[in-house]
Scaffold this motif. Structure first.
Motif, PDB file in Angstrom:
ATOM      1  N   UNK A 233      23.957 -23.789  47.651  1.00  0.00           N
ATOM      2  CA  UNK A 233      24.187 -22.845  46.557  1.00  0.00           C
ATOM      3  C   UNK A 233      22.994 -22.800  45.621  1.00  0.00           C
ATOM      4  N   UNK A 234      23.148 -22.037  44.537  1.00  0.00           N
ATOM      5  CA  UNK A 234      22.060 -21.854  43.579  1.00  0.00           C
ATOM      6  C   UNK A 234      22.493 -22.290  42.182  1.00  0.00           C
ATOM      7  N   UNK A 235      21.616 -22.979  41.507  1.00  0.00           N
ATOM      8  CA  UNK A 235      21.859 -23.374  40.127  1.00  0.00           C
ATOM      9  C   UNK A 235      21.564 -22.186  39.217  1.00  0.00           C
ATOM     10  N   UNK A 236      22.488 -21.882  38.313  1.00  0.00           N
ATOM     11  CA  UNK A 236      22.291 -20.760  37.392  1.00  0.00           C
ATOM     12  C   UNK A 236      21.185 -21.085  36.386  1.00  0.00           C
TER      13      UNK A 236
ATOM     14  N   UNK B 257      26.986 -26.691  38.304  1.00  0.00           N
ATOM     15  CA  UNK B 257      26.772 -27.769  39.270  1.00  0.00           C
ATOM     16  C   UNK B 257      28.063 -28.547  39.526  1.00  0.00           C
ATOM     17  N   UNK B 258      28.353 -28.761  40.797  1.00  0.00           N
ATOM     18  CA  UNK B 258      29.491 -29.566  41.233  1.00  0.00           C
ATOM     19  C   UNK B 258      28.946 -30.734  42.052  1.00  0.00           C
ATOM     20  N   UNK B 259      29.299 -31.931  41.659  1.00  0.00           N
ATOM     21  CA  UNK B 259      28.835 -33.135  42.344  1.00  0.00           C
ATOM     22  C   UNK B 259      29.931 -33.668  43.258  1.00  0.00           C
ATOM     23  N   UNK B 260      29.583 -33.969  44.518  1.00  0.00           N
ATOM     24  CA  UNK B 260      30.514 -34.596  45.453  1.00  0.00           C
ATOM     25  C   UNK B 260      30.073 -36.025  45.706  1.00  0.00           C
TER      26      UNK B 260
ATOM     27  N   UNK C 221      30.347 -32.894  57.092  1.00  0.00           N
ATOM     28  CA  UNK C 221      31.597 -33.669  57.201  1.00  0.00           C
ATOM     29  C   UNK C 221      32.751 -33.016  56.445  1.00  0.00           C
ATOM     30  N   UNK C 222      32.464 -32.080  55.530  1.00  0.00           N
ATOM     31  CA  UNK C 222      33.519 -31.346  54.824  1.00  0.00           C
ATOM     32  C   UNK C 222      33.284 -29.851  54.985  1.00  0.00           C
ATOM     33  N   UNK C 223      32.908 -29.452  56.164  1.00  0.00           N
ATOM     34  CA  UNK C 223      32.507 -28.073  56.444  1.00  0.00           C
ATOM     35  C   UNK C 223      33.582 -27.063  56.092  1.00  0.00           C
ATOM     36  N   UNK C 224      34.835 -27.392  56.341  1.00  0.00           N
ATOM     37  CA  UNK C 224      35.919 -26.440  56.081  1.00  0.00           C
ATOM     38  C   UNK C 224      36.166 -26.211  54.601  1.00  0.00           C
ATOM     39  N   UNK C 225      35.633 -27.089  53.759  1.00  0.00           N
ATOM     40  CA  UNK C 225      35.924 -27.004  52.325  1.00  0.00           C
ATOM     41  C   UNK C 225      34.758 -26.496  51.483  1.00  0.00           C
ATOM     42  N   UNK C 226      33.542 -26.635  51.977  1.00  0.00           N
ATOM     43  CA  UNK C 226      32.359 -26.325  51.173  1.00  0.00           C
ATOM     44  C   UNK C 226      31.536 -25.248  51.852  1.00  0.00           C
TER      45      UNK C 226
ATOM     46  N   UNK D 189      29.444 -19.377  44.161  1.00  0.00           N
ATOM     47  CA  UNK D 189      29.589 -19.579  42.718  1.00  0.00           C
ATOM     48  C   UNK D 189      29.001 -20.917  42.264  1.00  0.00           C
ATOM     49  N   UNK D 190      29.216 -21.960  43.059  1.00  0.00           N
ATOM     50  CA  UNK D 190      28.868 -23.309  42.630  1.00  0.00           C
ATOM     51  C   UNK D 190      27.597 -23.824  43.303  1.00  0.00           C
ATOM     52  N   UNK D 191      26.840 -24.578  42.549  1.00  0.00           N
ATOM     53  CA  UNK D 191      25.685 -25.314  43.067  1.00  0.00           C
ATOM     54  C   UNK D 191      26.176 -26.714  43.401  1.00  0.00           C
ATOM     55  N   UNK D 192      26.355 -26.981  44.681  1.00  0.00           N
ATOM     56  CA  UNK D 192      27.000 -28.207  45.124  1.00  0.00           C
ATOM     57  C   UNK D 192      25.958 -29.268  45.469  1.00  0.00           C
ATOM     58  N   UNK D 193      26.085 -30.411  44.848  1.00  0.00           N
ATOM     59  CA  UNK D 193      25.214 -31.562  45.097  1.00  0.00           C
ATOM     60  C   UNK D 193      26.059 -32.624  45.787  1.00  0.00           C
TER      61      UNK D 193
END
Length: 401
Positions: free
Chosen positions: A37-40, A46-49, A70-75, A85-89
């Protein structure tokens, strides 16, 4: 001792030296991460996993690495954690062998892997390393921290030790402390590895590797990641078909398509299967063959010293103890706008009462908490497998941030 680094992993240097909570320090340490994703421009999406024990930082496919995560169906785009929408880290935990500094990494003072000489790891060390990584990526405040399994523990430690770092939190199958049953299981897993004749005090190599110990540890883990209900429905008393010659068969049952640890919280299924030998007391039932296959796929894809290190770290975690008080008081001190806490009724490793404790504790501190008890037969691994059931509440919660 080897590291298993995803091809698209990037790295953030930790402060050197990096002081460890239980003593010792690391020089030249790093954290492996991937982003999707892209950071605004405002840097507010930003969402941290934070992951379970054995996953790498490759949670989802992206142009630099198109293999499923490993979480392909969710992210991903349009998925519950929507990267439109979210920049996922996603970070690989300190102490792991998937790119972040851990026992399989070279000790700069010797040039050899740390092995059993790696400083004692705590959940607080994992949290502090994660906080540094977030800051290094230019994010002052996260929209949300998502923690799964062990990541639920490190998330709570992160939020406790770094107030104001996040607006929201999703805790899935996590815990604020380790329970006796979980400690006992992990103790047996560590014992299996350490009793392997090739263990050699943690100074093994590829030619003399504690493979059978890792097999047993993995099988014990797999038994707790799922539920007896699923084992019954999936295998019953089905036997291995004679034509399989001892290599097994699944009688039409699906193989896992998610790798919980790749604890995806638990494995890597990219390697091919080798035939399993037959003996008079060998595998007769399909459930035995299933466990053996998954152990074989995992044993050489995760460093045993890292397994011991992270496992022990989980046992010793107690959010209240780290603050010199009760767990409930420690949870109430965490300040968030919103939280979603999800548990699974069939989870025996991190039982539902632990997620209820998290939800009640956060609510007592003023957080707007949603608590969900999932009725899934998949046990602790449900968040990796039963993604249809988990996806809807996660997506709904994120729209409120």
């Amino acid at each position: 001792m080897r590291e298993f680094i995803p091809p698209a992993a990037r790295f953030i240097a930790l402060p050197s030296p990096f002081a460890m909570r239980r003593g010792g320090e690391l020089a030249g340490a790093r954290i492996a991460y991937e982003t999707v994703g892209r950071l605004t421009p405002e840097r507010d999406n930003a969402v941290l996993i934070l992951t379970g024990l054995s996953p790498d930082a490759h949670a989802a496919s992206h142009p630099a690495d198109t293999d499923p995560g490993w979480w392909e169906a969710m992210v991903g785009p349009g998925k519950p954690v929507d990267t439109d929408r979210w920049y996922v880290i996603c970070l690989n935990s300190l102490g792991s062998c998937k790119g972040s500094t851990g026992p399989a990494s070279p000790d700069p003072t010797t040039g050899e892997p740390y092995g059993p000489g790696f400083p004692e790891l705590s959940m607080e060390d994992i949290a502090d390393a994660a906080a540094h990584a977030v800051g290094a990526l230019g994010v002052e405040r996260l929209a949300c921290v998502i923690g799964t399994s062990m990541g639920g523990m490190s998330s709570l430690s992160l939020l406790d030790r770094h107030p104001g770092l996040a607006r929201g939190h999703i805790n899935i199958c996590g815990a604020a402390s380790a329970l006796p049953f979980s400690i006992a299981i992990r103790s047996l897993q560590r014992e299996a590895i350490r009793c392997d004749p090739h263990w050699n005090g943690g100074r093994y190599d590829d030619g003399n590797y504690p493979q059978r110990g890792m097999f047993t540890a993995r099988k014990l883990g797999m038994m707790t990641y799922r539920s007896a209900l699923e084992w019954d429905g999936r295998f019953g008393r089905a036997r291995i078909a004679p034509q399989d010659g001892g290599t097994g068969g699944n009688n039409g049952h699906r193989e896992d398509h998610q790798n919980h640890g790749n604890h995806g919280n638990h494995g890597d299924y990219r390697d091919g299967d080798a035939p399993l030998p037959r003996d008079p007391f060998g595998h007769e039932f399909q459930v035995e063959d299933y466990l053996e296959r998954h152990a074989r796929r995992f044993a050489r894809r995760f460093d045993p010293n890292s397994y011991l290190c992270l496992s022990r770290c989980m046992d010793r975690f107690d959010l209240g103890e780290s603050r010199g008080g009760s767990t409930e008081a420690a949870l109430a001190r965490i300040r968030l706008e919103k939280a979603l806490v999800i548990g699974v009724e069939t989870d025996i490793l991190f039982p539902l009462r632990q997620q209820r404790q998290i939800a009640d504790g956060l609510a007592a501190g003023g957080t707007d908490v949603t608590f969900l008890a999932m009725d899934s037969p998949e046990g602790h691994d449900a968040f990796l497998i039963d993604t249809v059931r988990f996806g809807a509440p996660v997506a709904k919660f994120l729209t409120t941030l």
